[in-house]
Design a protein around this motif. Structure first.
Motif, short mmCIF file in Angstrom:
data_model
loop_
_atom_site.label_atom_id
_atom_site.label_comp_id
_atom_site.label_asym_id
_atom_site.label_seq_id
_atom_site.Cartn_x
_atom_site.Cartn_y
_atom_site.Cartn_z
N SER A 62 0.81 -1.22 0.00
CA SER A 62 0.00 0.00 0.00
C SER A 62 0.84 1.26 0.00
CB SER A 62 -0.94 0.01 1.22
OG SER A 62 -1.83 -1.08 1.16
N ARG A 63 2.07 1.17 0.50
CA ARG A 63 2.99 2.30 0.46
C ARG A 63 4.38 1.79 0.12
NH1 ARG A 63 3.39 6.02 5.51
NH2 ARG A 63 4.47 7.33 3.98
N TYR A 64 5.10 2.58 -0.63
CA TYR A 64 6.48 2.28 -0.97
C TYR A 64 7.30 3.48 -0.48
CZ TYR A 64 10.52 1.74 -4.19
OH TYR A 64 11.77 1.64 -4.75
N VAL A 65 7.91 3.34 0.70
CA VAL A 65 8.63 4.43 1.35
C VAL A 65 10.12 4.16 1.27
CG1 VAL A 65 8.90 5.77 3.47
CG2 VAL A 65 6.68 4.76 2.91
N ARG A 66 10.89 5.15 0.87
CA ARG A 66 12.32 4.97 0.66
C ARG A 66 13.09 6.13 1.29
NH1 ARG A 66 14.26 4.62 -5.47
NH2 ARG A 66 13.99 6.88 -5.34
N GLN A 67 14.16 5.81 1.97
CA GLN A 67 15.01 6.85 2.54
C GLN A 67 16.05 7.29 1.52
OE1 GLN A 67 17.27 5.66 5.97
NE2 GLN A 67 17.95 7.72 6.43
N ASP A 68 16.25 8.57 1.42
CA ASP A 68 17.29 9.11 0.54
C ASP A 68 18.64 8.93 1.24
OD1 ASP A 68 18.94 10.47 -1.12
OD2 ASP A 68 17.86 12.37 -1.05
N VAL A 69 19.51 8.13 0.66
CA VAL A 69 20.79 7.84 1.32
C VAL A 69 21.96 8.49 0.59
CG1 VAL A 69 19.97 5.68 2.30
CG2 VAL A 69 21.01 5.68 0.03
N THR A 70 21.71 9.56 -0.14
CA THR A 70 22.80 10.21 -0.85
C THR A 70 23.64 11.09 0.06
OG1 THR A 70 21.30 11.97 -1.51
CG2 THR A 70 21.60 10.15 -3.05
N GLY A 71 23.05 11.57 1.17
CA GLY A 71 23.81 12.41 2.10
C GLY A 71 24.54 11.56 3.13
#
Length: 620
Positions: free
Chosen positions: A436-445
């Protein structure tokens, strides 16, 4: 005379065959092996169909309780129905104080899945799905002309929910929306024991009604009429072998699962990411094959060679095979076929207006090999007998049925020329899971403090690009070497076609085919195919919950969690934008360093600030 002179006559124009109409047929006396025999079938006939799952529910369809139990059967509501928070999960939580507003399951179903449907339209869609979704196509598959070579039309997918809600966090003291003292934690190795609470609360969950109709030809009118009080036997048959998986087709259109990986994951001299298969096998395929061998070698000796559950999951592993014995019917009665009465199905109520009650099924004690793996039920005034089928909850288990008229109505075990029977094709159990949700953390920093800690204890010069390489969002540039390409975090591949991992250069399959290997049907809700960026509030809540759970379950271990998770530093040091992980942790060398006296006093109290105690706080 033509082969069938009456083929164009209607039933009223045909006359029944009387005893005097049957002439003597002489045997062939030459070798006495072949005889010319004329067998007149009994003037009964039988059919088998799916009943209405709607009749299995305890509550009316347009009530909150009724909608909850129906959505659960369709894999759309994940709380046990009697759970103290179930109604809140269905209705939704309004924003109050620090609690975040949460849409309920009913609103989500209407807006996100049905695209803003009304209550009435949503109720109508539920009825449609109950009739067509649980058993794909809404009908039992027909029997194959050749059981050794069944076609795809001789199979149907049987769907059971595969998503359920954890009842509390690992630390029971942490406040969350899923707590109820009457329901155990979801953190356990026994998944099927946890799932049983859902089945206890919902009488329709995992129940498939089957209805057989018996008719007899009236010798006066030649019309077929329903037979009351006829005995119908419902029997498990050996299921058909599944069709071979076709890699050129989508996994959603097939009854079989993609092949399991027969290799380990690693690198080899050719540079491929997957080790080649070995003679003895490896990876998931070897694990499953070995388990199946153990299962098949443990069949009780009193089972005949046609055990209809020979390849299904055994009781010891959460399935329904290897239970009881076929010699007394205990392997199927109240295990595969329900014999206890079910409200609405076996009793007359306002919701079962279209048929008379079905008498409850009964256990059958087999006579030798006759009537094995079967239960029996009497027909009602409409000539209908109803039996509730309760399949295993294990993906990949298969079932096939025979319904036949047996004793005391006919002295038949469902086989032979004189049998009045009907066989079905094979149902294949698939678990159903939704995203129902596709949540992703931005790991570029990358936080500078993490870089400093690594450099201080490794002796190597590490920069942000190197750390990004470690988390696979950057890779060194090829020829000429120097610098990095920032590739970022890839988007999940939701493609429906299985990919041969040995050819694609990836050790892992696309997501739906990956789940399909375990006979799990993965469905992605509307709008969930693209990732949402993890927010700071969500990241902070996740870290706080994980830390509190760990603190409540240390079990006496000396682990300084603030120091482990960098929580002894100002909050701005690590944020959702620079953490590279949900739980950024100090490297071992930094964590194992001695605590300062102030840290030790905080951890152990007055008098605890000794060097021995400081050094005892180690990474476990």
């Amino acid at each position: 005379m033509p082969a069938n002179p009456g083929r164009n006559l209607n039933s009223k124009s045909k006359m029944p065959t009387a005893t005097g109409d049957i002439g003597h047929v002489a045997p062939d006396f030459k070798d006495r092996k072949h005889f010319n025999a004329l067998v007149i079938r009994p003037e009964y006939r039988i059919s088998l169909r799916l009943g209405r799952i709607e009749e299995m529910f305890a509550h009316a369809p347009n009530t909150p309780e009724g909608r909850m139990e129906r959505l659960q059967v369709l894999g759309l509501f994940y709380f046990p129905l009697s759970h103290g928070r179930a109604r809140a999960a269905f209705d939704g939580l309004p924003a109050a104080g620090t609690r975040q507003a949460v849409p309920g399951a009913w609103a989500y179903f209407k807006t996100k899945i049905l695209n803003n449907a009304s209550d009435a339209d949503a109720d109508q869609e539920i009825q449609k799905r109950l009739a067509e979704w649980v058993v794909a196509g809404g009908a039992l598959p027909p029997a194959a002309d050749d059981p050794a070579n069944p076609a795809e039309a001789n199979f149907a997918r049987l769907r059971l929910p595969g998503c359920f809600t954890f009842m509390d966090t690992y630390a029971g003291a942490i406040e969350n929306g899923n707590e109820d003292a009457g329901y155990p934690s979801g953190w356990t190795d026994d998944l099927y024991d946890r799932e049983q609470k859902y089945y206890d609360d919902n009488p329709a969950l995992g129940k498939i009604p089957l209805v057989a109709t018996v008719e007899k030809r009236d010798p006066e009118t030649a019309e077929w009429k329903p037979v009351k009080d006829a005995w119908v036997y419902l029997q498990l048959l050996e299921p058909y072998a599944l069709p071979a998986f076709d890699a050129a087709r989508d996994v959603t259109s097939q009854l079989n699962a993609p092949p399991l990986r027969g290799s380990t994951i690693g690198s080899n001299p050719a540079g491929n990411p997957v080790e080649p298969e070995t003679a003895n096998g490896a990876g998931p395929k070897k694990t499953v094959d070995d388990a199946m061998k153990k299962h098949n070698n443990k069949h009780p000796t009193n089972l005949d060679d046609k055990d209809p559950q020979v390849d299904n999951c055994p009781k010891a592993w959460g399935g329904k095979a290897q239970h009881g014995t076929p010699n007394d019917g205990s392997n199927v009665a109240d295990w595969i076929f329900k014999t206890a009465s079910t409200d609405h199905f076996n009793t007359q109520t306002a919701r079962t207006k279209d048929h008379k009650p079905y008498p409850a099924a009964q256990t059958v004690a087999p006579d030798g090999v006759r009537h094995k793996h079967a239960v029996k039920a009497k027909t009602n005034e409409d000539g209908e007998a109803g039996v509730v089928f309760m399949p295993s909850r294990c993906g990949g288990d298969r079932y096939r049925f025979r319904a036949y008229v047996g004793p005391d109505t006919l002295d038949s075990d469902g086989t032979g020329m004189s049998a009045v029977n009907v066989d079905t094709g094979t149902l294949v159990t698939w678990r159903h899971v939704r995203i129902s949700r596709y949540v992703r953390q931005d790991v570029t920093g990358v936080a500078q403090r993490l870089i400093d800690d690594i450099n201080a204890h490794t002796g190597a010069v590490v920069d942000a690009d190197k750390i990004r390489e470690w988390v696979y969002v950057a890779k060194p540039k090829p020829n000429p070497p120097g610098g990095y390409d920032q590739v970022g975090m890839p988007t999940v591949d939701f493609g429906l076609r299985h990919v041969d991992v040995g050819l694609t250069g990836s050790a892992f399959d696309r997501l739906p085919p990956g789940f399909a290997k375990a006979f799990i049907e993965l469905e992605i809700d509307r709008g969930a195919q693209l990732p949402e960026t993890l927010t700071a509030a969500e990241w902070n809540r996740a870290r706080a919950t994980a830390k509190a759970s760990a603190q409540a379950n240390l079990g006496g271990a000396n682990i300084h969690l603030d120091k482990l998770f960098y929580d002894d530093l100002p909050a701005a040091t690590f944020t959702v934008d620079n953490a590279c992980a949900l739980l950024p942790m100090r490297i071992t060398a930094v964590y194992n360093a001695a605590l300062t006296p102030a840290e030790a006093a905080q951890e152990y109290g007055v008098g605890g600030n000794t060097q021995a105690n400081w050094n005892s706080v180690l990474w476990a």
